[in-house]
Design an enzyme around this catalytic site. Sequence first.
Site, short mmCIF file in Angstrom:
data_model
loop_
_atom_site.label_atom_id
_atom_site.label_comp_id
_atom_site.label_asym_id
_atom_site.label_seq_id
_atom_site.Cartn_x
_atom_site.Cartn_y
_atom_site.Cartn_z
N GLN A 190 31.41 36.10 38.55
CA GLN A 190 31.95 36.75 39.74
C GLN A 190 32.84 37.94 39.41
OE1 GLN A 190 33.13 32.59 41.36
NE2 GLN A 190 32.91 33.88 43.16
N HIS B 131 18.20 39.66 40.10
CA HIS B 131 17.37 40.81 39.75
C HIS B 131 15.99 40.66 40.38
CE1 HIS B 131 20.04 41.61 35.99
NE2 HIS B 131 20.57 42.08 37.10
N ASP C 150 26.10 42.45 38.23
CA ASP C 150 25.89 43.26 37.00
C ASP C 150 27.18 43.92 36.53
OD1 ASP C 150 22.47 44.56 37.45
OD2 ASP C 150 23.29 42.54 37.19
N ARG D 32 43.15 30.28 35.27
CA ARG D 32 41.90 29.52 35.13
C ARG D 32 40.75 30.52 35.19
NH1 ARG D 32 38.37 26.58 39.49
NH2 ARG D 32 36.77 25.73 38.09
N ASN E 123 32.34 23.22 36.84
CA ASN E 123 32.89 23.59 38.14
C ASN E 123 31.90 23.19 39.24
OD1 ASN E 123 34.83 25.27 39.91
ND2 ASN E 123 32.82 26.03 40.47
N GLU E 124 32.28 22.22 40.07
CA GLU E 124 31.56 21.87 41.29
C GLU E 124 30.09 21.51 41.07
OE1 GLU E 124 31.96 24.71 44.41
OE2 GLU E 124 34.13 24.58 44.42
N ASN F 193 38.71 21.28 44.03
CA ASN F 193 38.59 22.53 44.81
C ASN F 193 38.52 22.14 46.28
OD1 ASN F 193 38.40 23.81 42.38
ND2 ASN F 193 36.31 24.58 42.64
N TYR G 257 38.92 23.69 50.43
CA TYR G 257 39.08 24.85 51.30
C TYR G 257 39.21 24.50 52.77
CZ TYR G 257 37.82 27.84 47.35
OH TYR G 257 37.80 28.49 46.14
#
Length: 490
Positions: free
Chosen positions: A26, A46, A59, A84, A173-174, A314, A316
Site C-alpha cells: 500500500q 496489471h 506500482d 507497524r 495480517n487478517e 484490527n 473499524y
Amino acid sequence: TLRSEDNEELRFDDNFLFGVASAAYQIEGAWNEDGKGESIWDHMLHEHPEYTEDRQNGDVAADSYHRYRDDVKIVKEMNMDFYRFSISWPRILPNGDLSLINAKGVEYYNNLIDELLANGIEPMVTMFHWDLPYALQELGGWANRHIATYFRDYADLLFKTYGNKVKWWITLNEPQSFCRGYSGDHFLAPGVEHPGVGEYLCGHTALLAHAHAYHLYEETYRAKQKGEVGITLNSFWYTPKTENDKNAAERAIQFWLGWFANPVFSKEGNYPQVMRERVAANSAKEKLRRSRLPVFTQEEINYIKGTADFFGLNHYTTNYAEEGEEGKTPSADRDAGAIITQNASWPSSGSDWLKVTPTGFRDLLNWIRNAYGDVRIIITENGFSDRNTTVDGILLDDGRVTYFEEYLREMHKAIYTDGVKVFGYTAWTLIDNFEWLHSYQERFGLYYVNFSDPSLTRSAKKSSIYLGEIALTHVVPSQGVQLIASSILL
Ligand SMILES: O=S(=O)(O)CCCN1CCN(CCO[C@@H]2O[C@H](CO)[C@@H](O)[C@H](O)[C@H]2O)CC1
C-alpha cells in the site's frame, strides 16, 4: 447522546503503547525495483486494472521505498512508541523460496529498521500483509498447504536477519481477509474463484504457516532475541438486528473471528464447533463425501493452540447480524448462516463498509476476553477514511479526529472499567496510501499525500496533531479538542 464521562479527560497508563501502521504494497511502490519479485497484487492489477475504482495500482503508491526517511520523521513527529510496517515477501525472496535472496531488498528493511531505532521508535514487523510472491501462487498459493513450509523458511530468514533489532513480530495480517482472495471476492488478490472451498483451504494453510513461524521462534530464536510473536485478526462487531437475532450474531463472530482465534487462543483449539457443524451439514446436503472445511488432526490442533504471545486486533466498525442465509452457494458467507447489514443512520466514512459505531469496539473487546480469557491484546489497526478532494477538506479532517476520540474513549472503558487487557493501540494509517480496490479514492492517512504531485510530499492532517498529543501525554483531552488542533494547524 454523550454520557457524562464522555467529555472527561481520560488517561492511559504510562506503559500503554501508541503506534501507527502501514503495509508494504500500500505504501512502498518500487514494485519491480532492485530485484523485487512480482506479488499477486502486482500481477492481478496489471492483468485487471478494471478491478480498482480508478484503474490505479501500487506500482508507485507513496514511494516509501525511496522516501522512508520522510515516513520515519512523521512517526517521530507524532511521538509514537512504535511503527507497524510489513515486509514484502517477494522483495526479499523474489521466487518465494530461499533459492534467491534479494540483497537490496534485505538492505531496504535494514535501513528502515535502523532509521526507526535511531529515532527511538520500536519497529513492529508484519511478515505477511497480503502480497504473496506470484511464483508461489503458481503453485496454488495459500490453497496449497505446502506454502506453510515456504512461509516457515521466509520467517526463518526474517528472524535470522532482523531478529536482533526487531522485538515485535506479527506473522499474518487478517487471514479472514486475504483468504477471501480464494473465494472469488475480487476485492482481494489472487482473485481465485472457489467460494466455499478456497477460503477454507487458504485458512487451513495460514494457520499451519503461522504455527510453524511461532514454534520456530520458540525453538531457535526467542532465548537469544527475547521478542514477541503474535498474529493480527480483524473483526467487525456483530450486534443482533432484533432480539431474535442473538444466535445469528454469535454465529457471525464465531465464523469471522473464531475461525482463526479459536484454533490459536481457545483452550480446546480447532475451528469453532458451530463452524465445523454447519460446514459439514451443508457439505452433506451438497452430496460431498467430506466437509468443505479441512480437518485438523489432534496433533495439528495441539500444534496450533497457544501459538501467540499477544492477540493483534484490527477493528473499524459494527455490523448487524440477523437470522437467514446469504452469499454464494457454497460460500463461507452462506455457511455462517447470518445476514449482515448496517443501519443507514449510523454516521458514515469514505468507505461503504465503515460506519462510526464506537460502542461496538468496547463490546468486541469484552467478547474476546470472555471467549479467550485474559489474553494480552494490542489494537494493530483502527482508523477512518474519507473521500475529500479539496486540500482543506483533507487536512481539516474533523471526522477522523472525532472517530479517534470516540473509539479511544470506548477502548479506555474496556480497559479501565471492564478490565480487558489491552496494552497498545495502533492507528491505521501513517500516510494516505493505496486502499486496495478503492485505490487512492479512500484516504485513511494521518498525513495527506497528493498522488498527482510527483514529489508525493507528506502534509500533516489535523488528526495527526490530535493523535500525536495523545501519544505524548497519554491523555484523551475532554471535548473541544477539535478547536485546539485546528488552531495549531491554521
Ligand atoms: O469495500 S467493499 O465493501 O467493496 C469490500 C470491503 C472489504 N473489506 C474492507 C475492510 N477489510 C478489513 C480491514 O482491512 C484492513 O483495514 C484497512 C482499511 O481497509 C486496510 O487498508 C488494511 O490493509 C487492512 O489490514 C476487510 C475487507
